[in-house]
Design a protein around this motif. Structure first.
Motif, mmCIF file in Angstrom:
data_model
loop_
_atom_site.group_PDB
_atom_site.id
_atom_site.type_symbol
_atom_site.label_atom_id
_atom_site.label_comp_id
_atom_site.label_asym_id
_atom_site.label_seq_id
_atom_site.Cartn_x
_atom_site.Cartn_y
_atom_site.Cartn_z
ATOM 1 N N GLY A 25 0.639 -1.142 0.002
ATOM 2 C CA GLY A 25 0.118 0.031 0.240
ATOM 3 C C GLY A 25 1.090 1.438 0.121
ATOM 4 O O GLY A 25 0.377 2.447 0.720
ATOM 5 N N THR A 26 2.538 1.089 -0.746
ATOM 6 C CA THR A 26 2.495 2.165 -0.222
ATOM 7 C C THR A 26 2.773 3.446 -1.552
ATOM 8 O O THR A 26 2.753 5.081 -1.150
ATOM 9 N N LEU A 27 1.850 2.892 -2.618
ATOM 10 C CA LEU A 27 1.022 4.419 -3.544
ATOM 11 C C LEU A 27 0.557 4.878 -2.394
ATOM 12 O O LEU A 27 -0.036 6.012 -3.137
ATOM 13 N N TYR A 28 -0.255 4.355 -1.769
ATOM 14 C CA TYR A 28 -1.782 5.646 -1.300
ATOM 15 C C TYR A 28 -0.748 6.852 -0.482
ATOM 16 O O TYR A 28 -1.629 8.237 -0.788
ATOM 17 N N PRO A 29 0.194 6.692 0.342
ATOM 18 C CA PRO A 29 0.632 7.725 0.952
ATOM 19 C C PRO A 29 1.339 8.986 -0.276
ATOM 20 O O PRO A 29 1.644 9.777 -0.745
ATOM 21 N N LEU A 78 0.377 9.162 -3.175
ATOM 22 C CA LEU A 78 -0.701 9.632 -3.979
ATOM 23 C C LEU A 78 -1.061 10.555 -2.764
ATOM 24 O O LEU A 78 -1.903 11.687 -3.734
ATOM 25 N N HIS A 79 -1.551 10.804 -1.676
ATOM 26 C CA HIS A 79 -2.687 10.966 -0.709
ATOM 27 C C HIS A 79 -1.054 12.550 -0.382
ATOM 28 O O HIS A 79 -2.204 13.711 -0.396
ATOM 29 N N ARG A 80 -0.392 12.144 -0.649
ATOM 30 C CA ARG A 80 1.070 13.350 -0.376
ATOM 31 C C ARG A 80 0.969 14.303 -1.359
ATOM 32 O O ARG A 80 0.684 15.625 -1.491
ATOM 33 N N ASP A 82 -1.869 16.395 -1.891
ATOM 34 C CA ASP A 82 -2.262 17.569 -1.035
ATOM 35 C C ASP A 82 -1.441 18.715 -1.365
ATOM 36 O O ASP A 82 -1.702 19.867 -1.023
#
Lengths: 117, 253
Positions: free
Chosen positions: A51-55, A57-59, A62
Motif C-alpha cells: 500500500g505504499t502507493l497511497y501515501p 498519492l495523498h501527499r 495535498d
C-alpha cells in the motif's frame, strides 16, 4: 547543484512521486491502474508494495500536484487522479533534476575522480 | 460502496479500520479507495488466469498498507489541530483546552449579560434569571466542548458521549425559564391580592422581567437544541457511512 542539496533518502521518495506523476501524464487513472502501469512500463523494476502507493498519492494531492475526484462505477465509488498544471510543471522540472543527478552518478561510477561540480 | 453480494476484502478493511488513527471521515475515504483498487486488481489477476487464492494474496500484498504505511497515512490525514499541537504534551494541551473553553464560555456569557444590561433587562431582574443563566453557561460549555471535539480535534473515539447532556441542559434551561415565570406569576398574584392598588405599578415591571426570563431561556434552549441536532445528524451520517463502508449493516463473510 551543491552536494548539500542532495538527500539520498529524499531522492528515493522523489523517484516514487515522479513515477506516479509520470503515469498520470496522459490521462486520469485510479490508484490500482497507476501502480499497474508503473510496474508494466518499467518491466517490473518499480513496484509499489504494502500500500505504499497511497501515501504518495495523498501527499501529491495535498501538494496540489494531482487532483483526486470520486466517481461511480457500477455502484462502487472509485477515486480517480489527474495531473494538475502545477504537477505537470513539477514533473518536467524534476525530470531534468533527476537526469542531472543520474548523469553525474554514472559519470562518477565510470570515471571516479573526474566528476564535474 | 460496493453493491456486490460478496465483498471479499471486508475482513482486511475492518482490520485496517481498527488500526487507523485518522478521523473517521478520512479513514473511510482511504478504505473506499482501497477497496475499489483491491477489487479491480483481483479481477485483473483472475482474468490473467491466476488462481483465486493466489490472486487474493497478491492483491492484498500489493495494496493493503502495512503498519509502517498506515502510520504514514495517519500522519498525512491527521487533523490540522493535531498537526499544530503535536509538540505540546498531552496533559498540558488538555489544561490549555479547558482554560480556553472556560474563557470562551465566560466571554460569551459576559457578552450576553452586557447585552441584557444595555437593554435595561437586568435593572430589576427575576430571581429565576440567575439559575437560567447558570444552566445556560453550563450548556454553552458542554456544547462548545463537543463541537470542539468533533469538528476541531476531529476526535471520533466516543462520538455520542455528551450529546445527551446538551439536550438535557437545553430542556433544563427551558424548564427553569417557564417554571420561574409561573412562580413569578403566583408571587405577583399573591402581592396583588394583598395590595390591589399596586397593580398599575407592579404589573408592567413584572411583565418586562418575565419576558426577559422567558426570552433568555428560550434563546439558550433553542441554541442548545440546534447544536444537538446538527451534531447528532453529523454523527449519524458518519456512523452510517462507516457501517456501509465496513459492511456492518448486512451479512458478509
Amino acid at each position: 547543484m551543491r552536494e548539500t542539496d542532495f538527500d539520498v533518502q529524499g531522492f528515493a521518495r522523489d523517484i516514487n512521486e515522479l513515477l506516479v506523476l509520470s503515469a498520470l501524464r496522459d490521462e486520469p487513472k485510479h490508484g490500482y491502474q497507476i501502480a499497474l502501469d508503473v510496474e508494466t512500463d518499467s518491466n517490473g523494476l518499480f513496484r509499489f508494495r504494502h500500500g505504499t502507493l497511497y501515501p504518495i498519492l495523498h501527499r501529491l494531492e495535498d501538494a496540489g500536484l494531482i487532483r483526486g475526484s470520486w466517481a461511480d462505477e457500477g455502484g462502487r465509488r472509485k477515486k480517480v487522479y489527474a495531473l494538475t498544471e502545477r504537477g505537470r510543471r513539477h514533473l518536467s522540472g524534476e525530470t531534468s533534476r533527476v537526469h542531472e543527478i543520474v548523469s553525474r552518478l554514472l559519470s562518477l561510477l565510470r570515471h571516479p575522480g573526474e566528476a564535474t561540480a | 460502496m460496493s453493491t456486490r453480494a460478496v465483498r471479499v476484502f471486508l475482513p482486511a478493511l475492518r482490520e485496517l479500520e481498527r488500526e487507523l488513527q485518522a478521523p473517521i471521515p478520512a479513514r473511510l475515504r482511504i478504505l473506499r479507495e482501497l477497496e475499489f483498487d483491491l477489487e479491480e486488481l483481483l479481477a485483473a489477476l483472475l482474468a490473467n488466469g491466476v488462481p483465486p487464492e493466489e490472486a487474493h494474496r497478491r492483491a492484498t500484498e500489493a495494496l493493503v498498507p502495512d503498519r509502517h504505511t498506515l502510520a504514514i497515512l495517519d500522519r498525512l490525514h491527521a487533523p490540522l489541530y493535531r498537526r499544530l499541537t503535536r509538540r505540546v504534551r498531552e496533559e498540558r494541551l488538555r489544561l490549555i483546552e479547558r482554560s480556553l473553553l472556560v474563557m470562551a464560555t465566560v466571554g460569551v456569557l459576559a457578552a450576553g449579560t452586557t447585552g441584557l444590561f444595555r437593554a435595561k433587562l437586568l435593572v430589576d431582574p427575576s430571581p429565576y434569571l440567575w439559575p437560567v443563566l447558570g444552566l445556560g453557561a453550563l450548556l454553552l460549555a458542554t456544547a462548545g466542548s463537543k463541537v470542539f471535539e468533533v469538528w476541531i480535534k476531529r476526535d471520533h473515539r466516543v462520538p455520542a458521549r455528551g450529546l445527551g447532556a446538551i439536550l438535557g441542559l437545553s430542556a433544563a434551561v427551558l424548564l427553569a425559564g417557564f417554571g420561574g415565570t409561573i412562580l413569578d406569576f403566583y408571587h405577583l398574584t399573591a402581592l396583588l391580592a394583598r395590595a390591589p392598588d399596586l397593580a398599575n405599578a407592579l404589573v408592567p415591571v413584572w411583565l418586562v422581567r418575565d419576558c426577559a426570563l422567558l426570552s433568555v431561556s428560550i434563546i439558550l434552549a433553542l441554541a442548545g437544541g440546534l447544536v444537538w441536532l446538527v451534531l447528532a445528524q453529523w454523527l449519524a451520517l458518519v456512523s452510517g457511512a462507516r457501517r456501509s463502508a465496513l459492511g456492518l449493516d448486512t451479512h458478509h463473510p
